[in-house]
Scaffold this active site. Sequence first.
Site, PDB file in Angstrom:
ATOM      1  N   SER A 875       0.921  -1.294   0.277  1.00  0.00           N
ATOM      2  CA  SER A 875      -0.207  -0.297  -0.093  1.00  0.00           C
ATOM      3  C   SER A 875       0.614   1.045   0.070  1.00  0.00           C
ATOM      4  O   SER A 875      -0.180   2.149   0.362  1.00  0.00           O
ATOM      5  CB  SER A 875      -1.406  -0.009   1.163  1.00  0.00           C
ATOM      6  OG  SER A 875      -0.031  -0.101   2.790  1.00  0.00           O
ATOM      7  N   LYS A 918      -6.589   3.701   9.253  1.00  0.00           N
ATOM      8  CA  LYS A 918      -5.253   4.700   8.772  1.00  0.00           C
ATOM      9  C   LYS A 918      -6.130   5.933   8.778  1.00  0.00           C
ATOM     10  O   LYS A 918      -5.163   7.381   8.593  1.00  0.00           O
ATOM     11  CB  LYS A 918      -5.461   4.459   7.208  1.00  0.00           C
ATOM     12  CG  LYS A 918      -4.861   3.085   6.886  1.00  0.00           C
ATOM     13  CD  LYS A 918      -4.193   2.701   4.852  1.00  0.00           C
ATOM     14  CE  LYS A 918      -3.688   1.271   5.277  1.00  0.00           C
ATOM     15  NZ  LYS A 918      -3.314   1.275   4.243  1.00  0.00           N
TER      16      LYS A 918
END
Length: 975
Positions: A875, A918
């Site tokens: 990611s 996140k």
Amino acid sequence: MLKLLSTSACLKSRTQHCFSNSACQSSLFRTPAASADRKSSPLLGVINSIRSSCLVGVNPNFIQRAFFCSDDSSTDGSESVAEKGTEPEAEAAGEKASSAIVSTNPRPEDYLTVLALPLPHRPLFPGFYMPIFVKDQKLLAALQESKKRQAPYAGAFLLKDEAGTDPSLGPGAESDKNTYELKGKELFSRLHEVGTLAQISSIQGDQVVLIGHRRLRITDMVSEDPLTVKVDHLKELPYDKDDDVIKATSFEVISTLRDVLKTSSLWRDHVQTYTQHIGDFNYPRLADFGAAISGANKLQCQEVLEELDVYKRLKLTLELVKKEMEISKIQESIAKAIEEKISGEQRRYLLNEQLKAIKKELGLETDDKTALSEKFRERIEPNREKIPAHVMQVIEEELTKLQLLEASSSEFNVTRNYLDWLTALPWGNYSDENFDVLRAQQILDEDHYGLTDVKERILEFIAVGKLRGMSHGKIICLSGPPGVGKTSIGRSIAGALNRKFFRFSVGGLADVAEIKGHRRTYIGAMPGKMVQCLKNVGTANPLVLIDEIDKLGRGHGGDPASALLELLDPEQNANFLDHYLDVPIDLSKVLFVCTANVIETIPNPLLDRMEVITIAGYITDEKVHIARDYLEKATREACGIKPEQVEVTDAAILSLIENYCREAGVRNLQKQIEKIYRKIALQLVRQGEQNSVAIAEAKVREPSEANVDSVEEVSGQENGDSLLEESSIEQKAAVPTDPYHQAEETGEAQEIKAEQTVEKVLVDSSNLSDFVGKPVFHAERIFDQTPIGVVMGLAWTAMGGSTLYIETTIIEQGDGKGALHLTGQLGDVMKESAQISHTVARAFLLEKEADNPFFANSKIHLHVPAGATPKDGPSAGCTMITSLLSLAMKKPVKKDLAMTGEVTLSGRILPIGGVKEKTIAARRSDVKTIIFPAANRRDFDELAPNVKEGLDVHFVDDYSQIYNIAFSDDDQTKK
């Protein structure tokens, strides 16, 4: 000559002497023609000896119940029954005794044509009764007609066995049915030639009672329906009464009969009756008597009936009674053995009963097998109807086995423990569930803050159970970082449903026997955790929390993850089989709640059986509410501190969360709050003890010292050292002059003052470090405005989400020196992402600035800070590309920007995981703009409003969109 039939003999004779549907054959005995003949009988002495031993205990009314009938022959076979029957004595006896006597005129020997009666089971001997059943209506009518015509005689002949049948086998109902169907020539062919002339004594329905008179032989058939035959009357062959061989044989028969009497009482009635009324007991009648009452089969009896030689007939009878003697001996030995066994068991029973009484007095009854059995039966009695049939059968078998085992044997302890587990389980015992959704909502809100998705799922489960009226077990897996409350959620669910709660951890579990149990053959065998759970909670529908299911081990004891498949499969756990119990257990009503930190390590077959609910963690606002409403209150009560004694400001709580407890869960936050309150408790106790010491010193002060001080004050005032107002003088005058009273009042005042001087402890952000030490975390955001080549990325960790910077810089430049160097303890996936990012960045730069040879001539160093922490994951691709382009174009990225997403070689952005974590990490670092892959829009929309508040989120599916957002011209002007 008269004959006697004993009714008592008929009732007591054994089964072998019962013929034709259990009708009893009784003995008939003859009286002498004259007393002289009785005295001259050579066998009378021996018979009298038997008679004397058999008459002991004879019922005096026995003789009065006797029935008499006429005989057919005299001692030598020449005397006429009709002549004897006309004697006045015989007539008087017959009228007095019974109506069995019928007219014998004409004489029996005049009947040369008689009706043939088939005897299926046994021949009829002269002098004996025999009841038979006549099913043929024509034959029955003919017999009745004969009796009415004063000609009550017929021929009784034994049937031959059907061809192909075993004569040793007893007759059955099928053979009786076939006998009744025989007629005419077929019946004639099946009859034995030699039979007995039988007097028809009585006819009741289809039952005909016959009395044997003399032997007959069939010569020809007269008619078929009913069967009528011509016969010849047979007499014994002449013999010598004084022959020694015949005498010896007859004495042996009588001796054997005497021995049989000693061993068996079955013949006693026959012999007693015979010896009471026998007169001329000759050799032929002795042979017939022995054969008639013996247990021989019908062919052997027929052989005796057909034998006209007296000596041979005696020999055949002797064989039969000898066999009877052997049978009696065997019977006696069997009876003796059984009696000994029964007496031994009775003695053992009496001793056991005495032992029970002794143990009961001494209080030792619990060790008795009977007491154990009673205890087990008392356990299962309330739930006997609920216990499955197969389980009840096993319990009964084991209880029977327990009684047969010795208490000192090892098998006894195994069986006892097995029964203990079997009877202790709550078979069919369910707790009453509470399907009140509002009450469940209240309980969940009281125990946990937030976690809306988890609570909603539990309420859905309760609602379905309420509509159905019952709830089936489900398997829910709570996945999330440590400390987010997964275990406590399981306990709250149990309270909301009113179910019993049981927790066991499978972290590091490497033995299948912990799940499925041990075999009972092993020493120290135990059932599995699930059986132990049911025994502990006492209900069959508890809530079972399986903790740390993602940390299952695998060792030499098998694979526990595979063993859990049966336990957690809704299609299989209705018949869960534990190795120890070895009987199916219904676990379909059990609600399983599993917890895991990472679901990737759970085997796929096991994960497929569970419904995963992800708990991402708590943002700062949620942590503040949890600390205020739950953790602080519980900790203050646990430490014994009153609310008015301490104050922890919101700034202190916020600083504690930001600088000390930045992880996703709240376990570490609870530890820090406990640390604060422990130090506050110590401070309060120390201050209180110091005040107590001061009070104690004031109390022990001497009264004289107090008096001297007061005198000095008064003298000072008299000397005019200070001017006092009138009010002051009046106040001094009011002070008591008693020094002791003065000292006591002074101590109470100081004690009150000491209590009032315990100051309230204030914990603020300024003095927080005095309680919990220096901050553990520093601001993740290193730069207010990220420089060239630096971009903030978003990462997921087991502790929640975090932000990290990706930095790039130039090592050296020169023609053809283009290369990429990586540091920061990156994993293989991130190294591949860096190579892909380098390639995509070169292609994108060529598209934007075709004349820029930066990547071809520059050796670049890419670093991810915090090199001591391993990093890996797909990611960080877009963040690396943005960092490389920022360095190549010498442009910083937009302020307060963070991004995440994986990039393909063609520039497409792939979805990522951990959106909530996140997002929380970005808020923690005061990031205002976030870039997510377009495929993650649905995950972001599901977040709580307070998490999304104040964020500018962009969803992209191509890197060109990220480029436009990161390098917008607005930022350059703001710089």
